[in-house]
Scaffold this active site. Structure first.
Site, PDB file in Angstrom:
ATOM      1  N   ASP A  58      26.461  63.908  25.362  1.00  0.00           N
ATOM      2  CA  ASP A  58      27.926  63.390  24.643  1.00  0.00           C
ATOM      3  C   ASP A  58      28.495  64.616  24.023  1.00  0.00           C
ATOM      4  O   ASP A  58      28.214  65.400  22.562  1.00  0.00           O
ATOM      5  CB  ASP A  58      27.572  62.564  23.589  1.00  0.00           C
ATOM      6  CG  ASP A  58      28.644  62.013  22.890  1.00  0.00           C
ATOM      7  OD1 ASP A  58      29.873  62.256  22.318  1.00  0.00           O
ATOM      8  OD2 ASP A  58      29.254  61.034  21.948  1.00  0.00           O
ATOM      9  N   ASN A  85      34.582  70.389  31.719  1.00  0.00           N
ATOM     10  CA  ASN A  85      36.041  68.781  32.166  1.00  0.00           C
ATOM     11  C   ASN A  85      36.122  67.589  31.966  1.00  0.00           C
ATOM     12  O   ASN A  85      36.687  66.455  32.123  1.00  0.00           O
ATOM     13  CB  ASN A  85      34.946  68.578  34.478  1.00  0.00           C
ATOM     14  CG  ASN A  85      35.752  67.837  34.377  1.00  0.00           C
ATOM     15  OD1 ASN A  85      36.555  67.414  34.774  1.00  0.00           O
ATOM     16  ND2 ASN A  85      34.667  66.747  34.494  1.00  0.00           N
ATOM     17  N   TYR A 162      48.361  64.946  23.884  1.00  0.00           N
ATOM     18  CA  TYR A 162      47.378  65.373  25.262  1.00  0.00           C
ATOM     19  C   TYR A 162      47.760  67.175  25.611  1.00  0.00           C
ATOM     20  O   TYR A 162      46.978  67.910  25.877  1.00  0.00           O
ATOM     21  CB  TYR A 162      47.818  65.076  26.720  1.00  0.00           C
ATOM     22  CG  TYR A 162      47.120  65.200  27.240  1.00  0.00           C
ATOM     23  CD1 TYR A 162      45.769  64.911  27.688  1.00  0.00           C
ATOM     24  CD2 TYR A 162      47.507  65.800  28.220  1.00  0.00           C
ATOM     25  CE1 TYR A 162      44.878  65.581  28.892  1.00  0.00           C
ATOM     26  CE2 TYR A 162      46.685  66.079  30.192  1.00  0.00           C
ATOM     27  CZ  TYR A 162      45.759  66.013  29.835  1.00  0.00           C
ATOM     28  OH  TYR A 162      45.198  66.371  31.275  1.00  0.00           O
ATOM     29  N   LYS A 166      45.657  70.590  25.203  1.00  0.00           N
ATOM     30  CA  LYS A 166      45.468  72.092  26.961  1.00  0.00           C
ATOM     31  C   LYS A 166      46.307  73.003  26.569  1.00  0.00           C
ATOM     32  O   LYS A 166      45.173  74.243  26.953  1.00  0.00           O
ATOM     33  CB  LYS A 166      45.794  71.026  28.189  1.00  0.00           C
ATOM     34  CG  LYS A 166      45.204  69.868  28.698  1.00  0.00           C
ATOM     35  CD  LYS A 166      43.778  70.008  28.768  1.00  0.00           C
ATOM     36  CE  LYS A 166      43.525  68.675  29.816  1.00  0.00           C
ATOM     37  NZ  LYS A 166      41.249  68.931  29.721  1.00  0.00           N
ATOM     38  N   THR A 197      43.110  59.367  39.884  1.00  0.00           N
ATOM     39  CA  THR A 197      41.648  58.740  38.693  1.00  0.00           C
ATOM     40  C   THR A 197      41.607  57.956  38.319  1.00  0.00           C
ATOM     41  O   THR A 197      43.092  57.202  37.940  1.00  0.00           O
ATOM     42  CB  THR A 197      40.887  60.350  38.099  1.00  0.00           C
ATOM     43  OG1 THR A 197      41.812  60.406  36.860  1.00  0.00           O
ATOM     44  CG2 THR A 197      40.663  60.959  39.004  1.00  0.00           C
TER      45      THR A 197
END
Length: 239
Positions: A58, A85, A162, A166, A197
């Site tokens: 985790d 990832n 988000y 990044k 996905t």
């Protein structure tokens, strides 16, 4: 045999990355928060003739990361490749002025702090190998150059948590690349592209095979390859 660890590898892009690396001769460790899902994913790859091992990790839990690093150290002693990832989009798609700070914090915990934690924990194993690399799976939405260009398609996507996570991950990439250059460890970021996905409800236009191919290309460049760079489809992306 060269050894790779991919976090968030029990499905989607992470799983396909493990598959492609395994087909290329790597022994792959499939990092997964859910041990059962990780074991099932490893079983699938072993059924294809790939040397795959599930690793319970985790990335948001320091004790879990420390334990995972100890497991790999005891089993193989070194690591050639680390692919960070695992990531989340966040629970809220609200405008920046309305996104709850708690949601932004959760996104940063997984997308920024976790890759730092994992890289630090596995760094001794990377240094123990003859040639090592770290790949941060970022996003084109982290490119300030693209986001600030009114002509770029990403200019209209304004996700505070988000996008900024990044961007921060890209800065983390540069920091590690600078420190580890003397050790010969390459550290780069990659944008897998808008891939179909579970992450986006399968709305992406790219396949997981295409996304993983870009990650594997960057991860397996030779010792004379670049470091501290950001790529999409083997082309450098502006920070």
């Amino acid at each position: 045999m060269r050894t790779a660890l991919i976090t968030g590898a029990n499905r989607s892009i992470g799983f396909e990355t493990a598959r492609q690396l395994g087909r290329g001769g790597y022994r792959v460790w499939l990092g997964s928060r859910d041990p059962e899902k990780g074991a099932a994913a490893a079983d699938r790859l072993r059924g294809e003739g790939i040397d795959a091992t599930a690793l319970s990790i985790d990335v948001t839990d320091p004790d879990s990361v420390t334990s995972a690093a100890a497991t790999v150290r005891e089993r193989v002693g070194s690591l050639n490749l680390l692919i960070n990832n695992a990531g989340i989009a966040g629970a809220s798609a609200a405008a920046p002025s309305a996104q709850p700070l708690e949601d932004v914090r959760a996104v940063f915990d997984t997308n920024v702090f976790a890759p730092i934690r994992v890289t630090q924990a596995f760094l001794p194993l990377l240094k123990a190998s003859d040639h090592a690399a770290v790949v941060m799976v970022s996003s084109g939405l982290g490119s300030l150059g693209w986001l600030s260009d009114p002509e770029h398609p990403f200019h209209r996507i304004n996700l505070l948590g988000y996008n900024s996570s990044k961007t921060a991950l890209n800065a983390v990439t540069v920091a590690f690349a600078r420190e580890l250059s003397a050790s010969g460890i390459k550290v780069n970021s990659v944008d897998p592209g808008y891939t179909a996905t579970d992450f986006n409800g399968h709305t992406g236009y790219r396949t997981v095979e295409q996304a993983a191919a870009g990650i594997v290309w960057l991860a397996t460049l030779g010792s004379d390859g670049p470091s501290g760079r950001f790529y999409f489809e083997q082309q450098e992306v502006p920070w």
